[in-house]
Structure formats: structure tokens, C-alpha cells
Design an enzyme around this catalytic site. Structure first.
Site, PDB file in Angstrom:
ATOM      1  N   ARG A   1      22.159  15.046   8.549  1.00  0.00           N
ATOM      2  CA  ARG A   1      21.756  16.252   7.806  1.00  0.00           C
ATOM      3  C   ARG A   1      20.613  16.999   8.485  1.00  0.00           C
ATOM      4  O   ARG A   1      20.559  18.224   8.461  1.00  0.00           O
ATOM      5  CB  ARG A   1      21.349  15.872   6.381  1.00  0.00           C
ATOM      6  CG  ARG A   1      22.523  15.429   5.500  1.00  0.00           C
ATOM      7  CD  ARG A   1      22.015  14.976   4.136  1.00  0.00           C
ATOM      8  NE  ARG A   1      21.281  16.049   3.473  1.00  0.00           N
ATOM      9  CZ  ARG A   1      21.851  17.008   2.734  1.00  0.00           C
ATOM     10  NH1 ARG A   1      23.151  17.001   2.524  1.00  0.00           N
ATOM     11  NH2 ARG A   1      21.110  17.947   2.184  1.00  0.00           N
TER      12      ARG A   1
ATOM     13  N   ASP B   1      20.833  27.951   1.860  1.00  0.00           N
ATOM     14  CA  ASP B   1      21.506  26.722   1.413  1.00  0.00           C
ATOM     15  C   ASP B   1      22.683  26.381   2.339  1.00  0.00           C
ATOM     16  O   ASP B   1      23.301  27.268   2.924  1.00  0.00           O
ATOM     17  CB  ASP B   1      22.009  26.917  -0.025  1.00  0.00           C
ATOM     18  CG  ASP B   1      22.244  25.584  -0.729  1.00  0.00           C
ATOM     19  OD1 ASP B   1      21.861  24.528  -0.190  1.00  0.00           O
ATOM     20  OD2 ASP B   1      22.828  25.606  -1.837  1.00  0.00           O
ATOM     21  N   GLY B   2      22.969  25.095   2.438  1.00  0.00           N
ATOM     22  CA  GLY B   2      24.164  24.658   3.166  1.00  0.00           C
ATOM     23  C   GLY B   2      23.887  23.932   4.479  1.00  0.00           C
ATOM     24  O   GLY B   2      24.832  23.628   5.219  1.00  0.00           O
TER      25      GLY B   2
ATOM     26  N   LEU C   1      19.960  30.029  -9.170  1.00  0.00           N
ATOM     27  CA  LEU C   1      18.617  30.316  -8.641  1.00  0.00           C
ATOM     28  C   LEU C   1      17.848  29.057  -8.243  1.00  0.00           C
ATOM     29  O   LEU C   1      16.898  29.149  -7.461  1.00  0.00           O
ATOM     30  CB  LEU C   1      17.801  31.104  -9.676  1.00  0.00           C
ATOM     31  CG  LEU C   1      18.107  32.599  -9.744  1.00  0.00           C
ATOM     32  CD1 LEU C   1      17.363  33.249 -10.910  1.00  0.00           C
ATOM     33  CD2 LEU C   1      17.727  33.297  -8.446  1.00  0.00           C
ATOM     34  N   SER C   2      18.218  27.904  -8.775  1.00  0.00           N
ATOM     35  CA  SER C   2      17.515  26.661  -8.442  1.00  0.00           C
ATOM     36  C   SER C   2      15.988  26.822  -8.516  1.00  0.00           C
ATOM     37  O   SER C   2      15.261  26.396  -7.611  1.00  0.00           O
ATOM     38  CB  SER C   2      17.948  26.159  -7.058  1.00  0.00           C
ATOM     39  OG  SER C   2      19.340  25.943  -7.017  1.00  0.00           O
TER      40      SER C   2
ATOM     41  N   HIS D   1      19.320  21.065   9.253  1.00  0.00           N
ATOM     42  CA  HIS D   1      18.027  21.707   8.977  1.00  0.00           C
ATOM     43  C   HIS D   1      17.452  22.330  10.259  1.00  0.00           C
ATOM     44  O   HIS D   1      16.883  23.417  10.237  1.00  0.00           O
ATOM     45  CB  HIS D   1      17.042  20.698   8.392  1.00  0.00           C
ATOM     46  CG  HIS D   1      17.466  20.152   7.043  1.00  0.00           C
ATOM     47  ND1 HIS D   1      17.894  20.965   6.018  1.00  0.00           N
ATOM     48  CD2 HIS D   1      17.528  18.882   6.551  1.00  0.00           C
ATOM     49  CE1 HIS D   1      18.210  20.218   4.961  1.00  0.00           C
ATOM     50  NE2 HIS D   1      17.998  18.959   5.257  1.00  0.00           N
TER      51      HIS D   1
ATOM     52  N   LEU E   1       6.327  42.981   8.985  1.00  0.00           N
ATOM     53  CA  LEU E   1       7.114  42.231   8.006  1.00  0.00           C
ATOM     54  C   LEU E   1       6.187  41.231   7.336  1.00  0.00           C
ATOM     55  O   LEU E   1       5.382  40.585   8.002  1.00  0.00           O
ATOM     56  CB  LEU E   1       8.247  41.473   8.736  1.00  0.00           C
ATOM     57  CG  LEU E   1       9.116  40.548   7.868  1.00  0.00           C
ATOM     58  CD1 LEU E   1      10.033  41.379   6.961  1.00  0.00           C
ATOM     59  CD2 LEU E   1       9.976  39.628   8.748  1.00  0.00           C
TER      60      LEU E   1
HETATM   61  C1  IPE Z   1      17.556  25.118  -3.225  1.00  0.00           C
HETATM   62  O1  IPE Z   1      18.620  24.455  -2.649  1.00  0.00           O
HETATM   63  C2  IPE Z   1      16.322  24.879  -2.419  1.00  0.00           C
HETATM   64  C3  IPE Z   1      16.327  25.389  -1.053  1.00  0.00           C
HETATM   65  C4  IPE Z   1      17.259  26.099  -0.477  1.00  0.00           C
HETATM   66  C5  IPE Z   1      15.156  25.066  -0.286  1.00  0.00           C
HETATM   67  P1  IPE Z   1      19.137  23.046  -3.210  1.00  0.00           P
HETATM   68  O2  IPE Z   1      20.299  22.703  -2.367  1.00  0.00           O
HETATM   69  O3  IPE Z   1      18.024  22.091  -3.268  1.00  0.00           O
HETATM   70  O4  IPE Z   1      19.565  23.427  -4.709  1.00  0.00           O
HETATM   71  P2  IPE Z   1      20.579  22.737  -5.703  1.00  0.00           P
HETATM   72  O5  IPE Z   1      20.103  21.333  -5.912  1.00  0.00           O
HETATM   73  O6  IPE Z   1      21.924  22.761  -5.047  1.00  0.00           O
HETATM   74  O7  IPE Z   1      20.524  23.582  -6.943  1.00  0.00           O
HETATM   75  C1  IPE Z   2      19.178  23.822   2.166  1.00  0.00           C
HETATM   76  O1  IPE Z   2      20.260  23.074   2.605  1.00  0.00           O
HETATM   77  C2  IPE Z   2      17.867  23.351   2.729  1.00  0.00           C
HETATM   78  C3  IPE Z   2      17.034  22.613   1.775  1.00  0.00           C
HETATM   79  C4  IPE Z   2      17.283  22.462   0.510  1.00  0.00           C
HETATM   80  C5  IPE Z   2      15.816  22.035   2.321  1.00  0.00           C
HETATM   81  P1  IPE Z   2      20.725  21.767   1.841  1.00  0.00           P
HETATM   82  O2  IPE Z   2      20.038  20.588   2.455  1.00  0.00           O
HETATM   83  O3  IPE Z   2      20.552  21.902   0.383  1.00  0.00           O
HETATM   84  O4  IPE Z   2      22.256  21.745   2.228  1.00  0.00           O
HETATM   85  P2  IPE Z   2      23.456  21.269   1.304  1.00  0.00           P
HETATM   86  O5  IPE Z   2      23.396  22.019   0.022  1.00  0.00           O
HETATM   87  O6  IPE Z   2      23.253  19.789   1.097  1.00  0.00           O
HETATM   88  O7  IPE Z   2      24.669  21.573   2.113  1.00  0.00           O
HETATM   89 MG    MG Z   3      21.775  22.626  -1.078  1.00  0.00          MG
END
Ligand code: IPE
Ligand code: IPE
Ligand code: MG
Length: 230
Positions: free
Chosen positions: A31, A18-19, A182-183, A35, A129
Site C-alpha cells: 500500500r 483517495d485510492g 466527506l469522511s 501513497h 497558491l
Molecule cells: C479519507 O479517506 C482521508 C484521506 C483521503 C486522507 P479514507 O480512505 O480514510 O476514508 P474512508 O474511510 O474510506 O471514509
Molecule cells: C488515501 O488512499 C490516502 C489516505 C487515506 C492516507 P487510501 O489509503 O485510503 O486508499 P484506499 O481507499 O485504501 O484505496
Molecule cells: Mg481510502
């Protein structure tokens, strides 16, 4: 005795990467650049995993709820998945990395599904792995699907349920970017997972962060409801 005890030969790490968005916007970038850098961080993680005796790595790349994002972001992510497969399948095969994909396939573009199938076939014998990539993944949907599978039979055991799930029990679950949820990722499989939440944004995640998370995990006592060993 609980069936949750880890086999000494397996170490399953799951990562909620995430992030990416925050990494990019904090630099004034789109954004999708986050990615893109996220894919690099994943490549480094795969490279480093065997040196920490990780046998299984499951990464959350796209949740079923991520379809709710703007079309351009979804489209860009899908093309990153295709590019990753185009570039990395040979490399994975050469390095003994077995690639599997978990999640729904019926909403993915046909071309991507074909690449996924090719990648799984091409890397099936990898033993170094086992990398599972979760795309269009929802743990609740996966559990429903497993429940549907076992509904006809008489065996409603935990073992049967676990056998219908595409991923083994998680030992260590890492989530980056400071979020602590956990999303809808690996709900059943994380019943006794150790959670490590890191503030680092996923594109900045590297070998040292993985090392740190594994060290935190090793310092924990896993009891599975029993008392710690004397
Ligand atoms: C969870 O992250 C999905 C992935 C990392 C692919 P999100 O950024 O989508 O989750 P929420 O919406 O913050 O819970
Ligand atoms: C995780 O990063 C990747 C995916 C969910 C595909 P995010 O895109 O959720 O990044 P933030 O949470 O917006 O920073
Ligand atoms: Mg996110």
C-alpha cells in the site's frame, strides 16, 4: 444577501485524495507504494493549479480516523510527510506557494511539527497558491475547537465561526477513487461546494483530471439558494 458568494479573485478547490491503497494492491504492490505515487500526483496537481486560476487548494492527506490503520502504514505515511517537506519547501517558496497545515499537531512527532512550522514560516509570503495540507484533521473536531473559541464572547455569528476555521469556503470539492462521502472533511466550509466525484485512483490523477473537474464545475450554476441569474 448570502455571504457565501465567491470573491471573484479566489477559487478554492479541496481534494479528498483517495485510492492509493487500491492503486497499489491492484498491482500486487504494498500500500505504501500507492501513497508514494500519491505524493507525485499531488506535486503535479500543485504545479497545474495556478493555470486553472485556483488560488486555494486544500488536500486531505491524513484524517484523524486514519490513526486506526496499522502502525506500519501510519509510520510510512508520517515518513512520507517528512520527506515531502524536506524536499519541497524550498521549491514551494521559490514558486510562490504558501504552505499551511490544518489539523491537530499534538499527536504528531516533534520533528514533523518543527518541519511544519519551518515550512509555514519559509513560505508565508507565497501569493501564487495557498496550499493547505490536512494532517490529523477532523472537521468535527475543528468545529468543536472553533465553538470553544467563540464560547466566551457574545458574537455567535457565522462570520465569527468562519473566522475561527483554518480554511475558507470551498468552491469545488473533488474526491477520487469512486467514493462519494466527506469522511469528516471541511463540513462547514463545503456548505455550498460543488462536488465532483471521479473514478480515477489518486495516484493516476493528473492535469487532465483537474482540467475535467474544473470544466464540470464551470458548467454548474451556483445559486446559493437564490434563483439563477436571468
Ligand atoms: C479519507 O479517506 C482521508 C484521506 C483521503 C486522507 P479514507 O480512505 O480514510 O476514508 P474512508 O474511510 O474510506 O471514509
Ligand atoms: C488515501 O488512499 C490516502 C489516505 C487515506 C492516507 P487510501 O489509503 O485510503 O486508499 P484506499 O481507499 O485504501 O484505496
Ligand atoms: Mg481510502
Amino acid at each position: 444577501m448570502s455571504k457565501d458568494f465567491i470573491k471573484p479573485s479566489s477559487f478554492h478547490v479541496a481534494i479528498i485524495m483517495d485510492g492509493n491503497g487500491r492503486w497499489a494492491t491492484s498491482r500486487g504492490l504494498p500500500r505504501i507504494d500507492g501513497h508514494r505515487r500519491g505524493v507525485k500526483a499531488l506535486e503535479k496537481t500543485i504545479e497545474a493549479a495556478p493555470s486553472f486560476e485556483i488560488s486555494d487548494l486544500t488536500v486531505y492527506a491524513f484524517s484523524s480516523d486514519n490513526w486506526r490503520r496499522p502502525d506500519v502504514e501510519v509510520g510510512a505515511l508520517m515518513s512520507l510527510f517528512r520527506q515531502y517537506l524536506e524536499r519541497e519547501v524550498e521549491e514551494c517558496a521559490a514558486k510562490g506557494v504558501r504552505l499551511s497545515f490544518i489539523g491537530r499537531r499534538d499527536r504528531l512527532a516533534k520533528a514533523l511539527v518543527q518541519m511544519i512550522q519551518h515550512a509555514e514560516a519559509k513560505t508565508a509570503s507565497g501569493r501564487k497558491l495557498h496550499l493547505r495540507v490536512a494532517i490529523d484533521y477532523s472537521s468535527r473536531d475543528t468545529l468543536l475547537q472553533a465553538a470553544r473559541k467563540i464560547a466566551d464572547g457574545s458574537d455567535w455569528s457565522r462570520e465569527r465561526m468562519a473566522a475561527c476555521l483554518p480554511s475558507p469556503n470551498v468552491d469545488l470539492l473533488i474526491r477520487t477513487a469512486g467514493e462519494q462521502r466527506l469522511s469528516d472533511f471541511l463540513l462547514w466550509e463545503s456548505a455550498y461546494a460543488e462536488f465532483v466525484f471521479l473514478d480515477v485512483l489518486w495516484p493516476d490523477f493528473g492535469r487532465a483530471d483537474l482540467h475535467n473537474a474544473v470544466d464540470v464545475y464551470k458548467a454548474r450554476t451556483r445559486k446559493f439558494g437564490a434563483l439563477p441569474a436571468a
